[in-house]
Design a protein around this motif. Structure first.
Motif, short mmCIF file in Angstrom:
data_model
loop_
_atom_site.label_atom_id
_atom_site.label_comp_id
_atom_site.label_asym_id
_atom_site.label_seq_id
_atom_site.Cartn_x
_atom_site.Cartn_y
_atom_site.Cartn_z
N UNK A 38 0.74 -1.16 -0.18
CA UNK A 38 0.13 0.01 0.08
C UNK A 38 0.79 1.20 0.08
N UNK B 44 -2.51 0.42 -4.33
CA UNK B 44 -2.61 -0.72 -3.83
C UNK B 44 -2.14 -1.92 -4.72
N UNK B 45 -0.85 -2.75 -4.43
CA UNK B 45 -0.38 -3.57 -5.46
C UNK B 45 -0.42 -5.20 -4.93
N UNK B 46 -1.01 -5.81 -5.77
CA UNK B 46 -0.80 -7.34 -5.20
C UNK B 46 0.34 -8.07 -5.93
N UNK B 47 1.37 -8.63 -5.14
CA UNK B 47 2.63 -8.95 -6.22
C UNK B 47 2.68 -10.58 -5.63
N UNK B 48 2.53 -11.41 -6.84
CA UNK B 48 2.71 -12.73 -6.54
C UNK B 48 4.26 -13.07 -6.89
N UNK B 49 4.86 -13.85 -5.98
CA UNK B 49 6.41 -14.11 -5.99
C UNK B 49 6.61 -15.80 -5.84
N UNK C 200 14.73 -12.34 0.28
CA UNK C 200 13.77 -11.93 -0.71
C UNK C 200 12.97 -10.72 -0.18
N UNK D 107 14.85 -7.56 -0.07
CA UNK D 107 14.93 -7.05 -1.57
C UNK D 107 13.48 -6.43 -1.88
N UNK D 108 12.44 -7.06 -1.18
CA UNK D 108 11.10 -6.48 -1.70
C UNK D 108 11.04 -5.04 -0.89
N UNK E 206 13.01 -2.73 -3.20
CA UNK E 206 12.19 -2.36 -4.35
C UNK E 206 11.05 -1.46 -3.97
N UNK F 125 11.35 1.71 -6.47
CA UNK F 125 10.53 1.56 -7.70
C UNK F 125 8.86 1.73 -7.41
N UNK F 126 8.47 1.33 -6.25
CA UNK F 126 7.16 1.52 -6.11
C UNK F 126 6.26 2.62 -5.41
#
Lengths: 92, 92
Positions: free
Chosen positions: B6, B41-46, B53, B56-57, B60, B64-65
């Protein structure tokens, strides 16, 4: 009362913005990303709280805050402003 | 692993989009609305899941986000994909 509204593109709808972010994440050191979908998140502060207000809020979610043809919305209510969320996902 | 991000404008930053929605809601039968703030609102599938990880998220999210000058982000992790969220709000 605090309400949170999440508006996401429906699963069947293309999300080019999400795909662009997915590709950017893959190039910036996270090749494990499978998919990204991007929607809107709205925090709404409202005076008072009653059931009738809630149904008006659902009405506004459909008429103003989302486009029911291509988007789903989720209304989360947060009466105390802390940790008491009630989820109601509406897929129209 | 499913992550949700978010991104909201910081409290001190003006949110003209939110103000426009607030005024529209007041005119459309909800005069009780005090304020509206709008974010992403972003839904990220990893694929996979480990601590490295996660860091790193977070990196980002900052690079980036979100724009850390004017926005805060919140990273919610959802390992099972259902009801196991861990909240970490980062205000930089």
């Amino acid at each position: 009362m605090n309400a949170k509204v999440i508006v996401m593109p429906k699963a069947a709808v293309l999300d080019p913005q999400g795909n662009a972010v997915r590709d950017a994440m893959r190039h910036l050191g996270m090749p494990e990303v499978r998919s990204v979908r991007i929607g809107k998140y709205m925090e709404i502060e409202i005076e008072g709280k009653d059931g009738e207000l809630e149904s008006r809020l659902h009405q506004l979610c459909r008429d103003l805050l989302s486009n029911p043809v291509i988007e789903d919305y989720e209304l989360l209510e947060d009466e105390s402003g802390y940790n008491q969320t009630k989820t109601q996902r509406k897929s129209l």
